[in-house]
Design an enzyme around this catalytic site. Structure first.
Site, PDB file in Angstrom:
ATOM      1  N   ASP A   1     -40.062  34.335  57.904  1.00  0.00           N
ATOM      2  CA  ASP A   1     -40.288  33.360  58.967  1.00  0.00           C
ATOM      3  C   ASP A   1     -41.803  33.202  59.134  1.00  0.00           C
ATOM      4  OD1 ASP A   1     -41.131  35.613  60.261  1.00  0.00           O
ATOM      5  OD2 ASP A   1     -39.493  35.685  61.697  1.00  0.00           O
ATOM      6  N   SER A   2     -42.184  32.267  59.973  1.00  0.00           N
ATOM      7  CA  SER A   2     -43.611  31.974  60.107  1.00  0.00           C
ATOM      8  C   SER A   2     -44.282  32.899  61.104  1.00  0.00           C
ATOM      9  CB  SER A   2     -43.789  30.538  60.576  1.00  0.00           C
ATOM     10  OG  SER A   2     -43.207  30.401  61.856  1.00  0.00           O
ATOM     11  N   GLY A   3     -43.486  33.633  61.856  1.00  0.00           N
ATOM     12  CA  GLY A   3     -44.037  34.489  62.902  1.00  0.00           C
ATOM     13  C   GLY A   3     -43.977  33.827  64.268  1.00  0.00           C
ATOM     14  N   GLY A   4     -43.735  32.534  64.290  1.00  0.00           N
ATOM     15  CA  GLY A   4     -43.730  31.803  65.554  1.00  0.00           C
ATOM     16  C   GLY A   4     -42.735  32.358  66.561  1.00  0.00           C
TER      17      GLY A   4
ATOM     18  N   ASP B   1     -43.655  26.994  64.024  1.00  0.00           N
ATOM     19  CA  ASP B   1     -43.071  26.117  65.044  1.00  0.00           C
ATOM     20  C   ASP B   1     -43.186  26.795  66.402  1.00  0.00           C
ATOM     21  OD1 ASP B   1     -41.283  28.179  64.387  1.00  0.00           O
ATOM     22  OD2 ASP B   1     -39.569  27.064  65.168  1.00  0.00           O
TER      23      ASP B   1
ATOM     24  N   GLN C   1     -36.824  21.282  65.873  1.00  0.00           N
ATOM     25  CA  GLN C   1     -36.723  21.776  67.249  1.00  0.00           C
ATOM     26  C   GLN C   1     -36.117  20.672  68.126  1.00  0.00           C
ATOM     27  OE1 GLN C   1     -37.056  24.726  68.572  1.00  0.00           O
ATOM     28  NE2 GLN C   1     -37.979  25.898  66.879  1.00  0.00           N
TER      29      GLN C   1
ATOM     30  N   GLY D   1     -34.721  27.112  67.492  1.00  0.00           N
ATOM     31  CA  GLY D   1     -34.469  26.910  68.916  1.00  0.00           C
ATOM     32  C   GLY D   1     -33.007  27.027  69.290  1.00  0.00           C
TER      33      GLY D   1
ATOM     34  N   ASP E   1     -29.206  34.017  59.116  1.00  0.00           N
ATOM     35  CA  ASP E   1     -29.723  35.376  59.243  1.00  0.00           C
ATOM     36  C   ASP E   1     -29.369  35.845  60.634  1.00  0.00           C
ATOM     37  OD1 ASP E   1     -31.947  33.696  60.557  1.00  0.00           O
ATOM     38  OD2 ASP E   1     -32.501  35.749  61.065  1.00  0.00           O
TER      39      ASP E   1
ATOM     40  N   CYS F   1     -10.804  47.424  53.232  1.00  0.00           N
ATOM     41  CA  CYS F   1     -12.227  47.154  53.004  1.00  0.00           C
ATOM     42  C   CYS F   1     -12.694  48.036  51.844  1.00  0.00           C
ATOM     43  CB  CYS F   1     -13.046  47.458  54.252  1.00  0.00           C
ATOM     44  SG  CYS F   1     -14.823  47.208  54.017  1.00  0.00           S
TER      45      CYS F   1
ATOM     46  N   HIS G   1     -20.943  49.077  56.334  1.00  0.00           N
ATOM     47  CA  HIS G   1     -19.693  48.328  56.506  1.00  0.00           C
ATOM     48  C   HIS G   1     -19.963  46.936  57.085  1.00  0.00           C
ATOM     49  CE1 HIS G   1     -15.638  47.196  57.679  1.00  0.00           C
ATOM     50  NE2 HIS G   1     -16.192  46.830  58.828  1.00  0.00           N
TER      51      HIS G   1
END
Ligand SMILES: [Zn+2]
Length: 436
Positions: free
Chosen positions: A144-147, A198, A249, A276, A326, A364, A395
């Protein structure tokens, strides 16, 4: 490596989303070898054909929803979409090694620019030759940009047209990040997919502020785009191999979302993110923000909804045409003993599991479920043994990654919509695990 990705060029030219905003460095840089589509210069006297790389390819779409099956190719490998990206906030997916991530068939991890910028700092990562080397992960990395973190974690922020000045949350040191600096940092990290800087406004947000903020985010996106192009033209430190995604945004306002999406799409990025969302809004508003934005996004580029979500939310977002996700839930909830199952979350701390010899989830195939009982994992969590949270994390990540695998296969078979409805109906704890 590049040669393997080479595809035959086609002559159909008019690809949506190219137009006058095409980035020349794509045509002249080292990406030429991996070209698989063509771009016809509209104003050319002779119809010159410039080869352009398309790194995203759709292979199937659902008939009853907007679900898509695709593949995004990066310099460090391919990502099948819909894709879940485990979050490696501090250069580590909490409790899990890169070897285990590969065994889980994770194809990409997310790194947080802000956290790595604050600690250990860029000089350290630079000395190790970038984030891939530093964390020993040779697959794709999205940063990410850090924003988002600057706006949610840092103190004493001062936002101006130029950028954001802030004090970090660790030692209070002052720092400044502009759109250009955000691109330089991500370049230094060696990210495969970079994000524009952003401003992520809080929820709820006044209309006027949201409007001004979205417009500034667009101007920042343009500056990121320009810096990215300049870096690409000079093939500076291998940066031509990375992709840049623009972020839409506009808070929870339909006209602002649509205007922001159009302005960002007009800049022609490699992919588009919806930012956002997951900022405390009700789920219906989150879905509406996505529904307003989606029709504006070009079909031939990946769409990424940032910071989402629960398993049913991911399927709902896939049905609304989203490709990449994510979320910290699988790793964060594991740390308090919560495991994901097809019928909802279970908290293994509960007394009902003391004598339970069953695995976390029947059938599973993850390491935790093949080897250990609920009763034993409950004991580990209660005794605060590290193995307990590691097993639940493994898991949970398997659950999320496998859900995406199922979603991809259902889109291919044309049965995604039935799968989604059945899964959502079966999943009982929808409200218990809302994203923070
Ligand atoms: Zn399992």
């Amino acid at each position: 490596m590049r040669a393997e990705k080479t595809r035959a060029t086609s002559d159909d030219g008019n690809r949506k989303g190219t137009g006058s905003h095409m980035r020349l460095y794509l045509a002249t840089g080292p990406k030429i070898a991996s070209t698989k589509q063509t771009f016809v210069i509209p104003s050319g006297v002779e119809e010159s054909v410039i080869e352009m790389q398309t790194t995203f390819e759709l292979s199937a779409t659902d008939r009853h929803s907007k679900a898509r099956r695709g593949c995004l190719t990066t310099a460090h490998g391919a990502i099948d979409t819909p894709a879940f990206m485990p979050v490696g906030t501090q250069g580590s997916v909490k409790g899990v090694s890169p070897r285990e991530l590969r065994e889980l068939h994770a194809q990409i991890v997310l790194g947080n620019t802000y956290h790595l910028f604050v600690r250990p700092g860029l000089d350290v990562i630079k000395r190790f030759g970038g984030l891939h080397n530093f964390m020993n992960w040779n697959g794709p990395i999205l940063t990410d940009s850090g924003g988002y973190q600057i706006f949610s974690l840092a103190k004493l922020r001062k936002i101006t047209e130029e950028g954001v000045e802030f004090q970090n949350h660790i030692d209070g040191a002052r720092a400044f990040i502009s759109p250009e600096i955000a691109m330089e940092i991500q370049m230094l990290l060696g990210s495969d997919i970079t994000m524009t800087l952003d401003e992520c406004v809080p929820y709820p947000c006044e209309y006027d502020y949201a409007a001004q903020s979205a417009e500034m985010t667009t101007r920042w996106a343009k500056r990121c785009w320009e810096r990215n192009r300049r870096n690409g033209e000079t093939a500076k430190r291998g940066f031509a191999d990375s992709m840049l995604f623009g972020i839409v945004q506009g808070a929870m306002f339909e006209d602002l979302r649509k205007a922001s999406a159009q302005a960002i799409v007009d800049l022609d990025f490699d992919g588009y993110a919806i930012g956002g969302v997951s900022v405390g809004e009700p789920e219906e508003e989150m879905m509406r923000a996505v529904e307003w934005t989606e029709p504006v996004l070009p079909v031939n580029k990946p769409r990424y909804t940032m910071g989402l979500g629960t398993p049913p939310q991911l399927l709902e977002l896939i049905a609304r045409g989203m490709d990449m996700f994510d979320c910290v839930l699988p790793t964060r909830l594991a740390r308090n003993g919560t495991a994901f199952t097809a019928t909802g979350t279970v908290n293994l701390k509960n007394a009902e599991f003391i004598l339970d010899k069953n695995p976390i989830e029947k059938n599973c195939v993850c390491d935790a479920c093949r080897e250990f009982s609920r009763g034993y994992i409950r004991h580990l969590i209660k005794a605060e043994e590290i193995l307990g949270l590691r097993l639940i994390t493994l898991h949970n990540l398997h659950f999320y990654l496998n859900l995406m695998n199922q979603a991809r296969s259902e889109v291919e078979k044309g049965t995604f919509d039935q799968f989604r409805k059945a899964f959502v109906a079966e999943y009982k704890t929808r409200d218990a695990v809302m994203v923070e």
